[in-house]
Scaffold this motif. Sequence first.
Motif, PDB file in Angstrom:
ATOM      1  N   LYS A 143       0.816  -1.215   0.000  1.00 19.33           N
ATOM      2  CA  LYS A 143       0.000   0.000   0.000  1.00 19.33           C
ATOM      3  C   LYS A 143       0.852   1.268   0.000  1.00 19.33           C
ATOM      4  O   LYS A 143       0.398   2.323  -0.433  1.00 19.33           O
ATOM      5  CB  LYS A 143      -0.968  -0.034   1.190  1.00 19.33           C
ATOM      6  CG  LYS A 143      -1.974  -1.166   1.033  1.00 19.33           C
ATOM      7  CD  LYS A 143      -3.106  -1.081   2.016  1.00 19.33           C
ATOM      8  CE  LYS A 143      -3.981  -2.308   1.949  1.00 19.33           C
ATOM      9  NZ  LYS A 143      -4.511  -2.605   0.592  1.00 19.33           N
ATOM     10  N   ILE A 144       2.077   1.156   0.477  1.00 19.25           N
ATOM     11  CA  ILE A 144       2.971   2.319   0.419  1.00 19.25           C
ATOM     12  C   ILE A 144       3.323   2.607  -1.038  1.00 19.25           C
ATOM     13  O   ILE A 144       3.251   3.748  -1.496  1.00 19.25           O
ATOM     14  CB  ILE A 144       4.240   2.059   1.261  1.00 19.25           C
ATOM     15  CG1 ILE A 144       3.867   1.913   2.743  1.00 19.25           C
ATOM     16  CG2 ILE A 144       5.263   3.176   1.050  1.00 19.25           C
ATOM     17  CD1 ILE A 144       5.025   1.587   3.672  1.00 19.25           C
ATOM     18  N   VAL A 145       3.682   1.547  -1.750  1.00 21.50           N
ATOM     19  CA  VAL A 145       4.028   1.727  -3.167  1.00 21.50           C
ATOM     20  C   VAL A 145       2.824   2.292  -3.922  1.00 21.50           C
ATOM     21  O   VAL A 145       2.945   3.227  -4.716  1.00 21.50           O
ATOM     22  CB  VAL A 145       4.493   0.384  -3.781  1.00 21.50           C
ATOM     23  CG1 VAL A 145       4.713   0.519  -5.283  1.00 21.50           C
ATOM     24  CG2 VAL A 145       5.770  -0.096  -3.100  1.00 21.50           C
ATOM     25  N   ARG A 146       1.664   1.738  -3.633  1.00 22.57           N
ATOM     26  CA  ARG A 146       0.458   2.214  -4.335  1.00 22.57           C
ATOM     27  C   ARG A 146       0.137   3.669  -3.992  1.00 22.57           C
ATOM     28  O   ARG A 146      -0.308   4.435  -4.855  1.00 22.57           O
ATOM     29  CB  ARG A 146      -0.734   1.324  -4.005  1.00 22.57           C
ATOM     30  CG  ARG A 146      -0.645  -0.038  -4.675  1.00 22.57           C
ATOM     31  CD  ARG A 146      -1.862  -0.904  -4.371  1.00 22.57           C
ATOM     32  NE  ARG A 146      -1.549  -2.310  -4.548  1.00 22.57           N
ATOM     33  CZ  ARG A 146      -1.575  -2.937  -5.725  1.00 22.57           C
ATOM     34  NH1 ARG A 146      -1.926  -2.280  -6.816  1.00 22.57           N
ATOM     35  NH2 ARG A 146      -1.253  -4.210  -5.808  1.00 22.57           N
ATOM     36  N   ALA A 147       0.361   4.042  -2.759  1.00 20.88           N
ATOM     37  CA  ALA A 147       0.086   5.430  -2.386  1.00 20.88           C
ATOM     38  C   ALA A 147       1.011   6.377  -3.162  1.00 20.88           C
ATOM     39  O   ALA A 147       0.577   7.433  -3.636  1.00 20.88           O
ATOM     40  CB  ALA A 147       0.275   5.620  -0.883  1.00 20.88           C
ATOM     41  N   ILE A 148       2.261   5.979  -3.302  1.00 20.31           N
ATOM     42  CA  ILE A 148       3.202   6.835  -4.031  1.00 20.31           C
ATOM     43  C   ILE A 148       2.819   6.880  -5.515  1.00 20.31           C
ATOM     44  O   ILE A 148       2.856   7.930  -6.159  1.00 20.31           O
ATOM     45  CB  ILE A 148       4.656   6.352  -3.813  1.00 20.31           C
ATOM     46  CG1 ILE A 148       5.007   6.466  -2.317  1.00 20.31           C
ATOM     47  CG2 ILE A 148       5.630   7.161  -4.665  1.00 20.31           C
ATOM     48  CD1 ILE A 148       6.332   5.829  -1.918  1.00 20.31           C
ATOM     49  N   GLN A 149       2.416   5.717  -6.035  1.00 18.14           N
ATOM     50  CA  GLN A 149       1.943   5.697  -7.431  1.00 18.14           C
ATOM     51  C   GLN A 149       0.745   6.633  -7.598  1.00 18.14           C
ATOM     52  O   GLN A 149       0.631   7.345  -8.595  1.00 18.14           O
ATOM     53  CB  GLN A 149       1.520   4.277  -7.827  1.00 18.14           C
ATOM     54  CG  GLN A 149       2.691   3.344  -8.068  1.00 18.14           C
ATOM     55  CD  GLN A 149       2.255   1.911  -8.346  1.00 18.14           C
ATOM     56  OE1 GLN A 149       1.203   1.478  -7.869  1.00 18.14           O
ATOM     57  NE2 GLN A 149       3.066   1.176  -9.103  1.00 18.14           N
ATOM     58  N   ALA A 150      -0.131   6.629  -6.610  1.00 18.92           N
ATOM     59  CA  ALA A 150      -1.334   7.458  -6.702  1.00 18.92           C
ATOM     60  C   ALA A 150      -0.971   8.941  -6.741  1.00 18.92           C
ATOM     61  O   ALA A 150      -1.583   9.719  -7.479  1.00 18.92           O
ATOM     62  CB  ALA A 150      -2.262   7.170  -5.520  1.00 18.92           C
ATOM     63  N   VAL A 151       0.033   9.327  -5.967  1.00  9.56           N
ATOM     64  CA  VAL A 151       0.458  10.727  -6.007  1.00  9.56           C
ATOM     65  C   VAL A 151       0.970  11.058  -7.403  1.00  9.56           C
ATOM     66  O   VAL A 151       0.633  12.093  -7.988  1.00  9.56           O
ATOM     67  CB  VAL A 151       1.564  11.010  -4.964  1.00  9.56           C
ATOM     68  CG1 VAL A 151       2.011  12.470  -5.058  1.00  9.56           C
ATOM     69  CG2 VAL A 151       1.071  10.691  -3.560  1.00  9.56           C
ATOM     70  N   ALA A 152       1.779  10.139  -7.955  1.00  3.10           N
ATOM     71  CA  ALA A 152       2.337  10.377  -9.283  1.00  3.10           C
ATOM     72  C   ALA A 152       1.215  10.525 -10.304  1.00  3.10           C
ATOM     73  O   ALA A 152       1.292  11.331 -11.220  1.00  3.10           O
ATOM     74  CB  ALA A 152       3.272   9.237  -9.666  1.00  3.10           C
ATOM     75  N   GLN A 153       0.164   9.738 -10.120  1.00  5.21           N
ATOM     76  CA  GLN A 153      -0.940   9.805 -11.079  1.00  5.21           C
ATOM     77  C   GLN A 153      -2.008  10.802 -10.646  1.00  5.21           C
ATOM     78  O   GLN A 153      -3.113  10.792 -11.174  1.00  5.21           O
ATOM     79  CB  GLN A 153      -1.542   8.407 -11.246  1.00  5.21           C
ATOM     80  CG  GLN A 153      -0.629   7.491 -12.060  1.00  5.21           C
ATOM     81  CD  GLN A 153      -0.725   6.039 -11.611  1.00  5.21           C
ATOM     82  OE1 GLN A 153      -1.714   5.647 -10.988  1.00  5.21           O
ATOM     83  NE2 GLN A 153       0.290   5.263 -11.922  1.00  5.21           N
ATOM     84  N   ALA A 154      -1.650  11.634  -9.676  1.00  2.00           N
ATOM     85  CA  ALA A 154      -2.558  12.670  -9.181  1.00  2.00           C
ATOM     86  C   ALA A 154      -3.902  12.111  -8.756  1.00  2.00           C
ATOM     87  O   ALA A 154      -4.945  12.708  -9.000  1.00  2.00           O
ATOM     88  CB  ALA A 154      -2.735  13.763 -10.242  1.00  2.00           C
ATOM     89  N   GLU A 155      -3.877  10.951  -8.136  1.00  2.00           N
ATOM     90  CA  GLU A 155      -5.135  10.344  -7.688  1.00  2.00           C
ATOM     91  C   GLU A 155      -5.357  10.515  -6.186  1.00  2.00           C
ATOM     92  O   GLU A 155      -5.778   9.600  -5.496  1.00  2.00           O
ATOM     93  CB  GLU A 155      -5.159   8.857  -8.069  1.00  2.00           C
ATOM     94  CG  GLU A 155      -5.488   8.658  -9.533  1.00  2.00           C
ATOM     95  CD  GLU A 155      -5.292   7.228  -9.975  1.00  2.00           C
ATOM     96  OE1 GLU A 155      -5.012   6.370  -9.143  1.00  2.00           O
ATOM     97  OE2 GLU A 155      -5.411   7.003 -11.199  1.00  2.00           O
ATOM     98  N   VAL A 156      -5.001  11.683  -5.691  1.00  2.00           N
ATOM     99  CA  VAL A 156      -5.313  11.933  -4.272  1.00  2.00           C
ATOM    100  C   VAL A 156      -6.092  13.226  -4.121  1.00  2.00           C
ATOM    101  O   VAL A 156      -6.034  14.090  -4.971  1.00  2.00           O
ATOM    102  CB  VAL A 156      -4.039  12.037  -3.387  1.00  2.00           C
ATOM    103  CG1 VAL A 156      -3.682  10.670  -2.866  1.00  2.00           C
ATOM    104  CG2 VAL A 156      -2.902  12.667  -4.126  1.00  2.00           C
TER     105      VAL A 156
END
Lengths: 156, 290, 760
Positions: A143-156
Motif C-alpha cells: 500500500k505504500i508503493v500504491r500510495a506513491i503511485q497514486a500521487v504520481a498519477q494525481a489520484e489523491v
Amino acid sequence: MAKIPLVFKVNGEQQEILVQPYQTLLSALRDELRLTGTKEGCSNGNCGACTVIVNGRTADSCLVLAAEANGAEVTTVEGLSQNGQLHPVQKAFMKYGALQCGFCTPGFLLSAKYLLDSNPNPTEHEIRLAIAGNLCRCTGYDKIVRAIQAVAQAEV
Amino acid sequence: MRLFEFAAPKSLEEAYKILSRADADVRALAGGTDLIDQVHQGRRKPSIVMDIKGIPEMKRLAFDREGLHIGAGASCTDIYNFPPVKKNYISIAESAALVGSVQIQNRAGIGGNICNAAPSADTAPSLIVHNARVVIAGPKGQRVLPIEQFFLGPGQNAMAKDEILLGIVVPPPPASSASHYLRFIPREEMDIAVAGVASMVVIDPKSKVCKTARIALASVAPTPVRAKDAEAVLEGHVINEALIREAGEKAINAAKPITDVRGSIEYRKELVKVLTRRTLTKCLETLGNR
Amino acid sequence: MTSKYKYLGKTTEAVDALEKVIGKAAFGADIHLPGMLYGKVLRSPHPHAKIKSIDYSKALTLEGVKAVITSKDLPSLEDARASFGGELTMDLGQIRKLLLADGKTLFDGHAIAAVAATSLEIAEQALELINVDYEILPVIENALQAMRPDTPLIHPDLYTRTLGEKPKAPSNIGTMLEHQRGDPEKGFAEADVVVEESFETAMVHQGYIEPQACAAWADGDGKVTVWTSTQGIFNTRDQIAALLKITRGRLNVVPMEIGGGFGGKNDNLLQTLTVMLAQKTGRPVKMIMSRDEVFRATGPSSPAYFTVKVGAKKDGEITAAYIKMIYDSGAVPGGPLHLGWVASCGAYSIPNLKIDGYDVVSNKPRVQPYRAPGVTPVVFAIETTMDILAEKLGMDTLKFRLRNCAKEGDYMPDDQKYARIGLKEVLERVASHPHWNTPLEGPNRGRGLAMGMWTGATLSSSALVMVNGDGSATGVSGQVDLTGTRTTTRQIIAEALQLPLEKVQVRVADTESTPYTMTSVGSRTTYAFGTAVYRACQDALAQMKARAAPQLLVDVGDIEYAEGKFWSKKDLEKAVSWNEVARNTQTRGEGMVTGRGSATRLPIAPEFNAHIVDVEVDPETGKASIKRWTAVQDAGLAVNPMQVEGQMQGGVTQGIGWGISEYYYYDKGKLRNPTFLDYRMPTSLDVPMIDTSIVEVPAPDGPYGIRGVGEACIVCPPAAIASAIYRATGVRMNKLPMTPEAVFWAIKAKEKQLVAADGH
Ligand SMILES: Cc1cc2nc3c(=O)[nH]c(=O)nc-3n(C[C@H](O)[C@H](O)[C@H](O)COP(=O)(O)OP(=O)(O)OC[C@H]3O[C@@H](n4cnc5c(N)ncnc54)[C@H](O)[C@@H]3O)c2cc1C
Ligand code: FES
Ligand code: FES
C-alpha cells in the motif's frame, strides 16, 4: 566538553541552539527542538525511520552530526504540510492505507517526497528502490508503493 | 555515543593544523555513514571528528585529460549522477549506486568507502580494475599511491595518523573497454556483499583479442584483491564461453574468504566464480561482442 | 465487496492516520518529562555465567549518576507461581529472573544492572564503571542439546510439567505434552502411503521498528505513573505491581502509540526497570532500548524442531498423523508449545492423531509470542510433509487439500469441535483464482501452495460507550490499538448505534480511567474486544430506550430504534430522536448513559487461509526471488477491507522474511547479527505487490460474524515458498530459513546424487 552553537533552518524556521559535539541531528531535532515526528528505530542507518531532508537531500539523521547541519536547511515530517494543507504524499498515505502502526511513516513520507520531487513519474521498481532504505514491518510495502503511485498519477 | 570534539575546517591548511595536533586523535568525517556508528559502538574512539566536507577541494568532481577526479567528500549520489562517470566508468557508477540506500548514498562517498577499508567495500574493486590512484595529503605534503597499495587489512589503510585522503584519480578508460561490478547479497538492497567482483576488459576491435583484463574481488579476503590468474586466462585471447568459465574457476585462487554471518568460505568461492563469469559476460555485451 | 451493513465491511481511513502522517502521534520514546533522568541497562556479554560479584561503587561516584539497581533491589515475591502475560504466560518467579540476573546470567544480553543519570551519555559511561565478576558456565545453545541427558541443567529447580506425576529429577524440559485421538497405529497400518520428515526452524524476531521505550514517575506519596508503548496496559500494570509490590490502583499505565508489537511487546521488563529507577531516584526516568538490545534482550520467537509422519490411502484420504514438536523457549520455560499444538494440523481433518510436545530451555532470550505464536514453524513442517505426500499419491496438491480440509464438526488437534469455518471456501477461491490458473512462465520458476490456521485468542475484554449530550458517542477502553482497533471500534459503534461515523469518537485511555481488558494479542481485538464493544453499545442502547420510554409514555418493551430515532411499535406517531433523548440525559433524572460491555471466555473464531506463491530460483547462487503472491483468507466479516488487506500483506511479508532471510545467528550463545543490516527483514525490493482475496464465512459466535485476521496470514509463507522452491529446483528444504546459501548447497547435493545415480 563544551556545547557548540548550531544555527540552521528547520521547516523554514531559523533555529539557534546549543548541541554537544557528538550529538546527532536526530537527537538535536527530537531532544532539543522536541520535534519528535522524526523517529529512531536502529541508530545505524538501516531503518530509515529517522529520514529527514538536509539541503534538498534525504539523509538518515541518526548518522548525521547535529554540528554538520550548521547553516543547513532541514525538513522533517512536521514541515511537510504547508499552510494547513497536507502534502499529497500525506493525503495518499491516509487514503490508501499506507500506514499501520505509523512508526515508519515519517521516514517513508520524506523518502517519497524526495523521489517525486525529482522523478514525478516513477516506475514501480523506481519507487521500491527509492524506499528500500526505509523498513516497514506492518504493511508489506504494497500500500505504500500504491500510495506513491497514486500521487504520481494525481489520484489523491 | 562516545564523547569527542567537532571541527569543520574550511581549508586544507586549517585541516592540516588540526591534524598536526599532537594531543589529539583526529578522524576525518566524510558522509559519516561508517564513522558515526563506529564511534557509537566504541569501535573507534577519536578525540576530534573533523568534517572535511567544508573544504572546497574535497567536493571536487571533474573529468579531464588526466581522467576522473573524485574528491574525498563527494557523495555517491553526486558521483553516479556525474555524466562522465555514467558514460566512462560504468563499474564505478554501478558500485556507487549499490552503497546502502538512497539516504546513505546522499551522504556516503567513495572516499569514505575506501578509507574505511572494509573487505566488502563495494567501490574498491571497481577502482582497482580502473587503475585508480589515491591522493593522500597531510601537513608534510601530498603523495599519490596506486589504489591496490592503499588497503592493508580490514579497517586499515596506508595513511599515516596525520594524513587524510584528498581524492581519487581514475585514468581515462582505454578505448574499446568496458567494466562492470556485481555483488551478491541475500536481499535485493541494504546488504553487505557476500562477494563482489569487478571486471574490466579491453578488446581489440578488429581482432577481438582481449588486450587487457582486470578482475578484482570484494569480501573474500582481508582486503580487496586482484584475481590475476583469471586475468591471465583472458589476456591475449579471443574471449569465449570456455575462457569465461576458466576465468571464473581461476578467480577463486585469489579468494581467501572466511566463514561468518554472511556466508561460508565455500559458498563465497562459488560466488566469486559465478560473479566473475557474469561480469565478464556483461562487459562483452556492453562492447557489443556477443 | 458489497456489505449488508452501513458502516461495516467498508473501507474508511484510519482514525489515527492523520496524527501519524503529520508527526504528532506520540510513541513510547516521544514523552518528555521535566527533570527527567535517563536510564540504561548493563547487559551480560556471557550467555551463561555465574555472577560472583557486582561492584558499582565507581559508577555512583560519576557526576550525574543518580542510582544503580541490581537484583538486590527487588522485593521478595509472595507468590512466585502467579502467572502473567497474554498468550504466553510466565510465572512471576521466572519474570523476576529475567528482569535482573539473580546470581546467574541466562543469555547474551541478560540485564545485570541499570543506571539512572542526568544524560544518556553519563548513563552509558556509568555502565562501563560497573565491575562484574563472572564465572563462565557451559553454554546450552539449543533445545536438542538441552534435552540430552548429559547436558548441565540451566535451572536446578525446573521440574518438567507433565500430565502425570511430578518427575523425580529436575530437567531442561519445562513441559511435556502427549495427546492422542483415535488409533494412530491402526491409521498408519491402513495407509497406502506414509511420509515421514524432519524439520528445523530458526529463532526470529518480531522486528517491530519502534524499540521498547518507557517513562515512569513515582511521586512523593508513592503513586507511580508509567507511559509506555505496550500491547497491554493492564498486563503491564499488574506485572509491575506484582513484582514491585505496588497496589494496582496506585500504578497508572498510560498507553503511548505503539510502533508495532506482533506479540513482542508483552514482556514489560524495561517498564519494570524504569519504575524501579524512578522509585529509587524520586525523579521521572526514561528508558529506550537500542536496536542491539531489542534483538538481544527482548523476546523473539521460538526456534523449533519437528518430526511429522502422515499416512493416506490411495484416494488421498488421510488416515493418521504423528507430530513430534520441540519448542525452544529460551532462558525460562513457557514457549508456544501449547499454541503450536492447538493449531498445528488444525487445517486438516485427521481421524487418528498423536502429538508429542516438548518445551525446552536454552541459553537464549526467553521467547515471546510472534504473530500466531508457534504456528508458522509447525505449519511449515506439516505443509511440506503434505506436499510430499500429495506428490507420492500422484495427486494435485490443491485437490489433496480439498479432500482433507477441516470442516464444521471436525476436531482440532486438541479435540475442540469446529463450529462453522471457512477453509473449504478459501480453497475453492484458490482453485478459481487467476493466479492458480495462470501457467508459470520462464525457467527456474515454481509455484507453491500452503494452507494453515490460527485458533484466535479470546481472553477477556471490556469497553465503555458513553452517549454525549449532543447525541454523539465516545468509546473508551484500555485496549491498545496495534493497527486499527480504534478504526474498527468506531465502525462497530456506528453500526450498533446507527450513528454516522463522524459522531463516534474512540479513545484508548489509561488503566486508571478504563475497565480491565486484556492485552492486544492473538487476533483477538476485532473479534473478542469487538464483542465487548458491541455489548457496550447494546447496553447503551437499552439505557437510551429506557430513557425514551417515559418521554413517549410507552412501555420500554414497545420501543424500537433505528437510524437515530426511537418510536413505539404500537403507535408510530410516538417518536423521539436519539439526539433529543441524549440531550435530556444531561438534565433529567437518571443522568448520563454509559454502556458497559464485557466479553470473557468467548468461543473461538478460527481464521483460515491459503497462499499461492511463484518464486524464481537462481540456480547458480541459490537465491529465491518472490515473483507473485496471492493470499486468500476467511475474515468472517471484513470490518474494514483495507485494513484486512493490510494485515494480510504485512503478515505475508514477515512470513517471507521468516522463510528465506531472517534468523538469529548464534555463535556459542553469542548473537552475531543484532542489527537490521545482518538480521535481514524484507525491504520493499524483496517483495512483490501482494494480492489479497477475502472470503467471508461468518463466525457463528461473535457480532456480525467477525473473525480475527491478524495472524493466520503469517503461518503459510515459509511452507508455500518451500513448495515453490521444490517445484523450481527439485530440492526439498526442511530447514528455515531457506537462505540462498542453503538452497545452493541443496541444489549441489541433488546434482551430486544425480551424477552418482547416473554412474550406476
Ligand atoms: C545502512 C548502511 C548500508 C551500507 N551499505 C553499504 C554497501 O552496500 N556497500 C558498501 O561498500 N558500504 C556500505 N555501507 C558502509 C558505508 O556507507 C560506506 O562505506 C560509505 O561509502 C562510507 O562513506 P562515508 O563518506 O559515509 O564515510 P565516513 O563514515 O565519513 O568515513 C569512513 C571512514 O573513513 C575515514 N575517512 C573518511 N573520509 C576520509 C578522508 N578524507 N581522509 C581520511 N579518512 C577518511 C573516516 O574517518 C572513517 O574511518 C553501508 C552503511 C550503512 C550504514
Ligand atoms: S534510526 Fe536512523 S536509520 Fe534507523
Ligand atoms: S506501519 Fe508499522 S512499521 Fe510501517
